[in-house]
Design a protein around this motif. Structure first.
Motif, PDB file in Angstrom:
ATOM      1  N   HIS A  84       1.245  -3.642   9.786  1.00 17.98           N
ATOM      2  CA  HIS A  84       2.435  -4.454   9.769  1.00 17.98           C
ATOM      3  C   HIS A  84       2.003  -5.685   9.025  1.00 17.98           C
ATOM      4  O   HIS A  84       2.656  -6.326   8.189  1.00 17.98           O
ATOM      5  CB  HIS A  84       3.010  -4.818  10.958  1.00 17.98           C
ATOM      6  CG  HIS A  84       4.056  -3.801  11.349  1.00 17.98           C
ATOM      7  ND1 HIS A  84       3.754  -2.837  11.964  1.00 17.98           N
ATOM      8  CD2 HIS A  84       5.600  -3.811  11.256  1.00 17.98           C
ATOM      9  CE1 HIS A  84       4.877  -1.931  12.320  1.00 17.98           C
ATOM     10  NE2 HIS A  84       5.749  -2.497  11.663  1.00 17.98           N
ATOM     11  N   LEU A  85       0.970  -6.453   9.521  1.00 17.50           N
ATOM     12  CA  LEU A  85       0.509  -7.664   8.954  1.00 17.50           C
ATOM     13  C   LEU A  85      -0.271  -7.731   7.539  1.00 17.50           C
ATOM     14  O   LEU A  85       0.362  -8.429   6.628  1.00 17.50           O
ATOM     15  CB  LEU A  85      -0.872  -8.258   9.696  1.00 17.50           C
ATOM     16  CG  LEU A  85      -0.730  -8.715  10.993  1.00 17.50           C
ATOM     17  CD1 LEU A  85      -2.140  -9.236  11.657  1.00 17.50           C
ATOM     18  CD2 LEU A  85       0.208 -10.055  11.031  1.00 17.50           C
ATOM     19  N   GLU A  87       1.500  -5.424   5.548  1.00 11.69           N
ATOM     20  CA  GLU A  87       2.605  -5.211   4.738  1.00 11.69           C
ATOM     21  C   GLU A  87       3.397  -6.368   4.465  1.00 11.69           C
ATOM     22  O   GLU A  87       3.835  -6.721   3.312  1.00 11.69           O
ATOM     23  CB  GLU A  87       3.614  -4.310   5.569  1.00 11.69           C
ATOM     24  CG  GLU A  87       4.928  -3.765   4.868  1.00 11.69           C
ATOM     25  CD  GLU A  87       5.788  -4.972   4.882  1.00 11.69           C
ATOM     26  OE1 GLU A  87       6.824  -4.918   4.320  1.00 11.69           O
ATOM     27  OE2 GLU A  87       6.090  -5.510   6.179  1.00 11.69           O
ATOM     28  N   ASN A  88       2.990  -7.197   5.245  1.00 12.46           N
ATOM     29  CA  ASN A  88       3.822  -8.655   5.188  1.00 12.46           C
ATOM     30  C   ASN A  88       2.935  -9.500   4.155  1.00 12.46           C
ATOM     31  O   ASN A  88       3.864 -10.143   3.165  1.00 12.46           O
ATOM     32  CB  ASN A  88       3.701  -9.523   6.579  1.00 12.46           C
ATOM     33  CG  ASN A  88       4.216 -10.726   6.581  1.00 12.46           C
ATOM     34  OD1 ASN A  88       5.441 -10.749   6.474  1.00 12.46           O
ATOM     35  ND2 ASN A  88       3.659 -11.970   6.348  1.00 12.46           N
ATOM     36  N   ASP A  89       1.677  -9.345   3.789  1.00 15.06           N
ATOM     37  CA  ASP A  89       1.097 -10.018   2.735  1.00 15.06           C
ATOM     38  C   ASP A  89       1.323  -9.446   1.645  1.00 15.06           C
ATOM     39  O   ASP A  89       1.218 -10.033   0.488  1.00 15.06           O
ATOM     40  CB  ASP A  89      -0.457  -9.988   3.378  1.00 15.06           C
ATOM     41  CG  ASP A  89      -1.034 -10.718   4.304  1.00 15.06           C
ATOM     42  OD1 ASP A  89      -0.036 -11.748   4.774  1.00 15.06           O
ATOM     43  OD2 ASP A  89      -2.059 -10.702   4.971  1.00 15.06           O
ATOM     44  N   GLN A  91       4.026  -7.774   0.766  1.00 14.66           N
ATOM     45  CA  GLN A  91       5.346  -8.187   0.279  1.00 14.66           C
ATOM     46  C   GLN A  91       5.497  -9.582  -0.318  1.00 14.66           C
ATOM     47  O   GLN A  91       6.033  -9.900  -1.446  1.00 14.66           O
ATOM     48  CB  GLN A  91       6.530  -8.140   1.218  1.00 14.66           C
ATOM     49  CG  GLN A  91       7.040  -6.844   1.600  1.00 14.66           C
ATOM     50  CD  GLN A  91       8.270  -6.730   2.600  1.00 14.66           C
ATOM     51  OE1 GLN A  91       9.082  -7.817   2.210  1.00 14.66           O
ATOM     52  NE2 GLN A  91       8.583  -5.747   3.353  1.00 14.66           N
ATOM     53  N   LEU A  92       4.528 -10.400   0.291  1.00 15.60           N
ATOM     54  CA  LEU A  92       4.448 -11.729  -0.137  1.00 15.60           C
ATOM     55  C   LEU A  92       3.952 -11.967  -1.404  1.00 15.60           C
ATOM     56  O   LEU A  92       3.997 -12.814  -2.517  1.00 15.60           O
ATOM     57  CB  LEU A  92       3.736 -12.544   0.876  1.00 15.60           C
ATOM     58  CG  LEU A  92       3.461 -14.249   0.524  1.00 15.60           C
ATOM     59  CD1 LEU A  92       4.753 -14.807   0.398  1.00 15.60           C
ATOM     60  CD2 LEU A  92       2.568 -14.759   1.646  1.00 15.60           C
ATOM     61  N   HIS A 127      11.096  -4.348  -0.606  1.00 13.45           N
ATOM     62  CA  HIS A 127      11.241  -3.887   0.986  1.00 13.45           C
ATOM     63  C   HIS A 127      10.858  -2.406   0.997  1.00 13.45           C
ATOM     64  O   HIS A 127      10.685  -1.937   2.071  1.00 13.45           O
ATOM     65  CB  HIS A 127      12.824  -4.388   1.400  1.00 13.45           C
ATOM     66  CG  HIS A 127      12.979  -3.968   2.876  1.00 13.45           C
ATOM     67  ND1 HIS A 127      12.322  -4.746   3.700  1.00 13.45           N
ATOM     68  CD2 HIS A 127      13.703  -2.952   3.240  1.00 13.45           C
ATOM     69  CE1 HIS A 127      12.821  -4.061   4.957  1.00 13.45           C
ATOM     70  NE2 HIS A 127      13.771  -3.283   4.774  1.00 13.45           N
ATOM     71  N   HIS A 130       7.930  -1.205   2.581  1.00 17.40           N
ATOM     72  CA  HIS A 130       7.703  -1.592   3.944  1.00 17.40           C
ATOM     73  C   HIS A 130       7.507  -0.489   4.637  1.00 17.40           C
ATOM     74  O   HIS A 130       6.346  -0.452   5.618  1.00 17.40           O
ATOM     75  CB  HIS A 130       8.929  -2.260   4.707  1.00 17.40           C
ATOM     76  CG  HIS A 130       8.838  -2.475   6.038  1.00 17.40           C
ATOM     77  ND1 HIS A 130       8.136  -3.076   6.768  1.00 17.40           N
ATOM     78  CD2 HIS A 130       9.811  -1.686   6.860  1.00 17.40           C
ATOM     79  CE1 HIS A 130       8.075  -3.075   8.032  1.00 17.40           C
ATOM     80  NE2 HIS A 130       9.110  -2.182   8.167  1.00 17.40           N
TER      81      HIS A 130
END
Length: 630
Positions: A84-85, A87-89, A91-92, A127, A130
């Motif tokens: 999840h971390l 994936e967050n990076d 997307q950013l 998205h 994700h």
């Protein structure tokens, strides 16, 4: 030359190591997940062994099973957190790449795409990655590791029973693969059928007013019903072809089938003395769970396919050619804006402009006229470098436009478009786009001169009201905000195109007054649709088929009796209204003008001074009236 669209592995490259760590943790978790079942099987051996029960061994096996569960939980949480971390990076980083690329592409790139298309790339497609990164890869890992490790253990226990256990697994996978192949084969036909029924539905809804007006409701409804029937027939036939293999695959892979196969094979081997009774326990416990991951893999495959398609669309945006910027930007001096042999094509095949020669002398007004599709808006869009010409050069004060930094271009030129876009921000912030360092007094002065200050002060929070929340503007009011922006920019060159296109009759006069204030003393390039608005221009340039076919003043062009003279005659006929005679359609005007029948007042004239009662301007040299500008 643009790079090839980035594939999914390329986009995942920045988080590759963290993904590998998450997959490794998930693999360990999946292995530990079967530990309790192995423990039960070993306990069966201990408890069913001849002689007294080995209590120490029994408790050791139980303790190891409990420890494995705790360690599995640790690895499972680690895999989820890391993925999840990552994936967050991801997307950013992708959004930053997209925004950075969109900041450097030619502005004309956006004109061929709606806001929805850009939003889809920056938001929806990003998205879409994700679930792949945060969930699907981990689910796929477990779906592969669990059956493989289970089969390895079962082969170690008894290879003959393991082979028997694999019979329904192999049959089920074969049937499932056949179903998937049939599904993929018919996807194009499904898309076509969906397009057919959606098109019929949209056509019916959008045309309902006309349909009802002319009493054709039943006919229109019949067309939609026929499209629905065609879709239903196709879908029914498609589903019928999938039902049998899908049902058979699910039956073969079901838990009862697996358990029956294990018990049947085990009974046969035990009764013949080839297998010990306790060896049947692990097969009864574990074989049932071997088939479950097959469905997980099929669902994850769809998500991988969707993520790949999204990645390809993101890659296409990232591969868009950037607007080339000069390494050592020049500074433009004072002087004319010149078009020297300018040619341009959007697609490389159909030329929109061809050999355009044009000079915009300082302080003069140049009007572009011509039929729809002549290239007027395209020519004007080359000034802010929405595109670069394929041939020729555009110079500002003798300097090639391509040698100027974008900031220098926008210090020299401002634009008033017919389609005004306001940001969802405060009114003040929307005005400060033109000049961020402007003071509050300068902002309010520009708003007053644009005839929009009073409307802003009526808002709940005045200039701090947020557009779309407590500030809503009509088309004419938004146009005056755009004019106020241009006033704040205070550039020597101004491009106008249909500045009153969305103004209601009451606000059109206010827009005209604001334009009079804005255009005073500037070099103007005006895209004209009503010829009466530009007859006093210093030069009128007639475009047709992307070429300059005529140029001169209004009187000079009338004397030529050419294209402009014909357009003027058509314009005059469209403004004449006789009682009892059919009204003249705007379609009769080859300029594509929005002139209303009966408009013969000549009140379109835009001047730097005041308008006298006879329609002439006082207090300044005559200026062209501009009602419709970029």
């Amino acid at each position: 030359m643009a790079a090839e669209p980035a594939a999914l592995p390329s986009l995942l490259q920045p988080i590759r190591r963290r993904l590998a760590l998450a997959v490794l943790c998930q693999a360990v978790s999946a292995l530990l997940n079967i530990a309790p079942f192995l423990a039960v099987a070993e306990l069966a051996r201990v408890l069913l062994a001849d002689g007294p029960v080995d209590r120490d061994r029994a408790w050791t096996v139980t303790a190891l099973a409990g420890a494995c569960l705790l360690v599995r939980l640790l690895f499972l949480v680690t895999a989820s957190v890391v993925s999840h971390l990552a994936e967050n990076d991801l997307q950013l980083s992708i959004r930053r790449l997209l925004v950075g690329r969109l900041d450097r592409v030619p502005l004309g790139w956006f004109s061929g795409r709606g806001a929805g298309a850009v939003k889809k790339a920056v938001q929806d497609d990003v998205h879409a990655l994700h679930h792949l990164v945060a969930h699907s890869l981990l689910e796929l890992t477990a779906a592969v590791i669990v059956p493989l490790s289970t089969l390895a253990y079962l082969f170690w226990v008894d290879w003959r029973m393991a082979l028997i256990t694999m019979i329904p697994l192999v049959l089920g996978i074969g049937l499932f693969g056949r179903t998937g192949a049939a599904f993929k084969k018919n996807l194009p036909a499904l898309d076509a059928a969906m397009t057919d029924i959606n098109g019929a539905a949209v056509e019916f809804v959008q045309g309902i007013a006309v349909v009802k007006t002319f009493g054709q409701t039943r006919r229109a409804h019949r067309r939609y019903a026929e499209a629905a029937d065609r879709f239903a027939s196709f879908f029914r036939g498609w589903v019928d072809s999938l039902v049998t293999p899908r049902a058979l695959s699910e039956i073969v892979l079901s838990a009862p089938t697996m358990l029956f196969t294990v018990l049947l094979g085990g009974t046969a081997l035990i009764t013949t003395g080839r297998t010990a009774p306790e060896d049947l326990v692990p097969f009864a416990l574990l074989a049932v769970g071997i088939t479950t991951p097959v469905l997980t893999i099929s669902f994850a495959e769809e998500e991988v396919r969707a993520a790949k398609a999204a990645a390809d669309r993101i890659g296409a945006v990232l591969a868009t050619d950037e607007l080339p910027l000069p390494e050592r930007p020049a500074t433009a001096g004072p002087g004319a804006v010149t078009f020297e042999g300018v040619g341009f094509s959007h697609d490389g095949e159909h030329r929109v402009l061809d050999g355009v020669e044009l000079i915009l002398a300082p302080g003069t007004t140049t009007a572009l006229v011509g039929p729809s599709g002549a290239g007027k808006s395209t020519l004007a869009s080359l000034l802010p470098r929405f595109w670069d010409p394929d041939e020729g050069t555009i110079r500002v004060g003798g300097t090639d436009l391509r040698d100027l930094a974008p900031e220098e271009i926008y210090r020299r030129m401002s634009f008033v478009f017919q389609d005004v876009r306001l940001l969802r921000d405060t009114v003040r912030a929307n005005l400060l786009i033109a000049r961020p360092d402007a003071t509050d007094e300068e902002v309010e002065d520009a708003a007053r001169r644009a005839r929009i200050h009073d409307r802003i002060t009526e808002l709940p929070r005045g200039y701090d009201s947020v557009v779309g929340e407590d500030a809503r503007f009509s088309g004419g009011e938004a146009q005056r905000l755009s004019i106020a922006r241009a006033m704040l920019a205070d550039t020597p060159v101004l491009v106008l195109d249909e500045a009153t296109a969305y103004a209601d009759p009451e606000s059109e006069a206010a827009v005209q007054d604001a334009l009079s204030e804005l255009t005073r003393g500037r070099t103007l390039l005006v895209i004209a649709h009503r010829l009466s608005t530009v007859k006093d221009a210093d030069q009128i340039v007639v475009l047709d088929g992307g070429r300059v076919v005529e140029r001169g003043t209004h009187d000079e062009l009338l004397a030529l009796r050419g294209t402009y003279a014909g357009m003027w005659q058509a314009h005059e006929r469209s403004t004449v209204w006789r009682p009892g005679s059919p009204s003249q359609s705007t379609a009769d005007d080859p300029t594509g003008s929005d002139t209303l029948a009966g408009d013969t007042t000549g009140s379109d004239t835009l001047a730097g001074g005041t308008t006298a009662g006879d329609g002439t301007t006082a207090g300044a040299a005559p200026r062209p009236a501009i009602e419709e500008a970029v």
